[in-house]
Design a protein around this motif. Structure first.
Motif, PDB file in Angstrom:
ATOM      1  N   GLU A  53     -27.728  48.990  -6.940  1.00  0.00           N
ATOM      2  CA  GLU A  53     -27.800  50.389  -6.502  1.00  0.00           C
ATOM      3  C   GLU A  53     -26.943  50.650  -5.263  1.00  0.00           C
ATOM      4  O   GLU A  53     -27.140  51.624  -4.544  1.00  0.00           O
ATOM      5  N   LYS A  54     -25.973  49.788  -5.028  1.00  0.00           N
ATOM      6  CA  LYS A  54     -25.197  49.880  -3.781  1.00  0.00           C
ATOM      7  C   LYS A  54     -24.462  51.202  -3.630  1.00  0.00           C
ATOM      8  O   LYS A  54     -24.241  51.678  -2.518  1.00  0.00           O
ATOM      9  N   ASP A  55     -24.071  51.825  -4.745  1.00  0.00           N
ATOM     10  CA  ASP A  55     -23.316  53.077  -4.679  1.00  0.00           C
ATOM     11  C   ASP A  55     -24.205  54.312  -4.749  1.00  0.00           C
ATOM     12  O   ASP A  55     -23.702  55.434  -4.771  1.00  0.00           O
ATOM     13  N   SER A  56     -25.502  54.101  -4.810  1.00  0.00           N
ATOM     14  CA  SER A  56     -26.440  55.231  -4.794  1.00  0.00           C
ATOM     15  C   SER A  56     -26.627  55.640  -3.338  1.00  0.00           C
ATOM     16  O   SER A  56     -27.400  55.024  -2.596  1.00  0.00           O
ATOM     17  N   HIS A  57     -25.914  56.681  -2.939  1.00  0.00           N
ATOM     18  CA  HIS A  57     -25.731  56.961  -1.510  1.00  0.00           C
ATOM     19  C   HIS A  57     -26.063  58.400  -1.161  1.00  0.00           C
ATOM     20  O   HIS A  57     -25.765  59.325  -1.922  1.00  0.00           O
ATOM     21  N   ILE A  58     -26.687  58.577  -0.016  1.00  0.00           N
ATOM     22  CA  ILE A  58     -26.921  59.901   0.571  1.00  0.00           C
ATOM     23  C   ILE A  58     -26.159  59.940   1.888  1.00  0.00           C
ATOM     24  O   ILE A  58     -26.433  59.148   2.798  1.00  0.00           O
ATOM     25  N   ALA A  59     -25.205  60.843   2.003  1.00  0.00           N
ATOM     26  CA  ALA A  59     -24.281  60.820   3.137  1.00  0.00           C
ATOM     27  C   ALA A  59     -24.933  61.283   4.434  1.00  0.00           C
ATOM     28  O   ALA A  59     -24.852  60.616   5.460  1.00  0.00           O
ATOM     29  N   ASN A  60     -25.559  62.463   4.408  1.00  0.00           N
ATOM     30  CA  ASN A  60     -26.121  63.026   5.634  1.00  0.00           C
ATOM     31  C   ASN A  60     -27.584  62.623   5.784  1.00  0.00           C
ATOM     32  O   ASN A  60     -28.436  63.032   4.996  1.00  0.00           O
ATOM     33  N   GLN A  61     -27.844  61.806   6.772  1.00  0.00           N
ATOM     34  CA  GLN A  61     -29.180  61.258   6.971  1.00  0.00           C
ATOM     35  C   GLN A  61     -29.675  61.623   8.366  1.00  0.00           C
ATOM     36  O   GLN A  61     -29.001  61.386   9.361  1.00  0.00           O
ATOM     37  N   HIS A  62     -30.861  62.221   8.422  1.00  0.00           N
ATOM     38  CA  HIS A  62     -31.424  62.636   9.703  1.00  0.00           C
ATOM     39  C   HIS A  62     -32.052  61.441  10.427  1.00  0.00           C
ATOM     40  O   HIS A  62     -32.759  60.635   9.818  1.00  0.00           O
ATOM     41  N   VAL A  63     -31.792  61.350  11.710  1.00  0.00           N
ATOM     42  CA  VAL A  63     -32.479  60.369  12.552  1.00  0.00           C
ATOM     43  C   VAL A  63     -33.592  61.030  13.357  1.00  0.00           C
ATOM     44  O   VAL A  63     -34.410  60.340  13.977  1.00  0.00           O
ATOM     45  N   VAL A  64     -33.602  62.362  13.375  1.00  0.00           N
ATOM     46  CA  VAL A  64     -34.740  63.133  13.884  1.00  0.00           C
ATOM     47  C   VAL A  64     -35.172  64.035  12.728  1.00  0.00           C
ATOM     48  O   VAL A  64     -34.387  64.858  12.248  1.00  0.00           O
ATOM     49  N   SER A  65     -36.387  63.870  12.281  1.00  0.00           N
ATOM     50  CA  SER A  65     -36.849  64.581  11.096  1.00  0.00           C
ATOM     51  C   SER A  65     -36.815  66.087  11.310  1.00  0.00           C
ATOM     52  O   SER A  65     -37.146  66.591  12.383  1.00  0.00           O
ATOM     53  N   ARG A  66     -36.441  66.804  10.265  1.00  0.00           N
ATOM     54  CA  ARG A  66     -36.366  68.257  10.356  1.00  0.00           C
ATOM     55  C   ARG A  66     -37.736  68.869  10.608  1.00  0.00           C
ATOM     56  O   ARG A  66     -37.838  69.907  11.266  1.00  0.00           O
ATOM     57  N   ALA A  67     -38.786  68.245  10.105  1.00  0.00           N
ATOM     58  CA  ALA A  67     -40.137  68.758  10.359  1.00  0.00           C
ATOM     59  C   ALA A  67     -40.467  68.733  11.845  1.00  0.00           C
ATOM     60  O   ALA A  67     -41.177  69.611  12.347  1.00  0.00           O
ATOM     61  N   ILE A  68     -39.951  67.729  12.552  1.00  0.00           N
ATOM     62  CA  ILE A  68     -40.128  67.667  14.011  1.00  0.00           C
ATOM     63  C   ILE A  68     -39.243  68.703  14.684  1.00  0.00           C
ATOM     64  O   ILE A  68     -39.681  69.444  15.577  1.00  0.00           O
ATOM     65  N   LEU A  69     -37.988  68.783  14.269  1.00  0.00           N
ATOM     66  CA  LEU A  69     -37.052  69.723  14.891  1.00  0.00           C
ATOM     67  C   LEU A  69     -37.522  71.170  14.740  1.00  0.00           C
ATOM     68  O   LEU A  69     -37.297  72.001  15.632  1.00  0.00           O
ATOM     69  N   ARG A  70     -38.171  71.476  13.620  1.00  0.00           N
ATOM     70  CA  ARG A  70     -38.659  72.852  13.433  1.00  0.00           C
ATOM     71  C   ARG A  70     -39.659  73.248  14.506  1.00  0.00           C
ATOM     72  O   ARG A  70     -39.767  74.434  14.858  1.00  0.00           O
ATOM     73  N   LYS A  71     -40.389  72.277  15.036  1.00  0.00           N
ATOM     74  CA  LYS A  71     -41.352  72.576  16.103  1.00  0.00           C
ATOM     75  C   LYS A  71     -40.650  72.975  17.402  1.00  0.00           C
ATOM     76  O   LYS A  71     -41.250  73.605  18.276  1.00  0.00           O
ATOM     77  N   PHE A  72     -39.390  72.586  17.548  1.00  0.00           N
ATOM     78  CA  PHE A  72     -38.616  72.932  18.738  1.00  0.00           C
ATOM     79  C   PHE A  72     -37.727  74.153  18.488  1.00  0.00           C
ATOM     80  O   PHE A  72     -36.817  74.436  19.267  1.00  0.00           O
TER      81      PHE A  72
END
Length: 338
Positions: free
Chosen positions: A27-46
């Motif tokens: 599955e090496k080529d099964s890729h997601i390019a944009n990956q959050h390191v701060v979850s959007r659920a947390i960011l929505r609180k800010f």
């Protein structure tokens, strides 16, 4: 505060890393390019709704400037994990799907009475501690150190070219036509030993293993939920910090490996700070504690911090950057990555 107890964990062996890479290779080529390191659920609180859009303030610490952004454009890294990242994202999503219910429990005041919610809160902190820009940078430094060591060895070999020509003949069964063939051989020897480092396969295995091990370390730690009644918290792009107080009272707390930390803390909203370590309890943050949390988030951020548009934290962030707290000399004394 005494350091919480923690089990002894062992690092993966080279053989174990290789076995896990081979298991993931289909599955090496099964890729997601944009990956959050701060979850959007947390960011929505800010975030705040401004002209029908949900936005927060993104503060760039390198250039000391502000911009109004949606959560999609914040706290993410392109190609964070490049090898078999889709399965890793599925694992992260199991945790991220529990963030909103956990935050709701905190707001309702029921989080501390639920063992399941406490376990989820630990997982949220662990996710942000491991899936971080800091973890990636530490791995990159290790990778470059490995390649540098290999190149250094071959640099020494170049001092004895006759040995290189004999090596070429032994390897290929014929003599090198000239120096270009020798250098091509050296390139192949250096990089053939490190393809899994270069492809991101080693990082993919290590970051998942790191997550599993940190989970085991903190599974019995107490959870503290602290409320900021007088002011607001901001969050950096390395939000979960494992710290230990410096022996020098004038120095800020150091970020240390989790095995040496007194506490791990992470802002989860402008009004709530989540801490692992100590007793399970709720409490209040006074103005000094809010100041220290915000200062440490900026100090140990990679390059960005985020806060609510109406928080009034712009002046605080600018004043912080006007001082030398993030200068190389300061960070050399404050950071410990080993």
């Amino acid at each position: 505060m005494p350091a919480p107890s923690r089990p002894i964990v062992s690092p993966l062996t080279i053989e174990e890393i290789s076995q896990r890479i081979e298991k993931l290779r289909p599955e090496k080529d099964s890729h997601i390019a944009n990956q959050h390191v701060v979850s959007r659920a947390i960011l929505r609180k800010f975030s705040t709704k401004i002209k029908s859009q949900i936005n927060l303030i993104k503060f760039n610490l390198r250039y000391s400037n502000f911009s109004l952004k949606g959560t999609q454009g914040c706290g993410r890294v392109r190609d964070y994990a490049r090898f078999a990242s889709a399965s890793l994202e599925r694992k992260w999503n199991l945790i991220e799907n529990r963030i909103s219910p956990s935050l709701k429990s905190i707001e309702e005041g029921s989080a501390l009475s639920s063992a399941a919610t406490l376990a989820d809160l630990r997982e949220i902190v662990v996710l942000h501690y491991v899936r971080s820009k800091r973890t990636y940078e530490i791995h990159q430094r290790s990778r470059l150190k490995h390649l540098g060591h290999a190149a250094e060895l071959y640099g020494e070999a170049l001092q004895h070219p006759e040995e290189l020509f004999r090596m070429f003949y032994k390897r290929f069964g014929f003599y090198a036509a000239g120096p270009e063939a020798i250098f091509k051989m050296l390139d192949q020897m250096i990089y053939s030993q490190t393809p899994d480092l270069e492809s991101g396969a080693v990082f993919r295995v290590m970051v998942e293993d790191h997550y599993d091990k940190v989970r085991s370390i903190v599974e019995d730690w107490g959870v503290q939920i602290l409320y900021a009644s007088d002011g607001e918290l901001l969050i950096g792009d390395n939000p979960a910090l494992s710290i230990r107080r410096s022996e020098d009272p004038a120095s800020p707390p150091m970020q240390v490996p989790i095995g040496e930390a007194e506490i791990v803390f992470m802002p989860i909203s402008p009004k709530h700070l989540l801490c692992l370590g100590g007793q399970t309890e709720s409490g209040d943050l006074d103005a000094n504690s809010i100041f220290e949390s915000n200062q440490l988030q900026l100090l140990y951020a990679h390059s960005e911090a985020y806060f609510r548009p109406e928080s009034g934290l712009e002046d605080f962030a600018l004043r912080f950057c006007q001082h030398t707290a993030r200068s190389p000399e300061f960070q050399q004394g404050a950071h410990r990555d080993s």
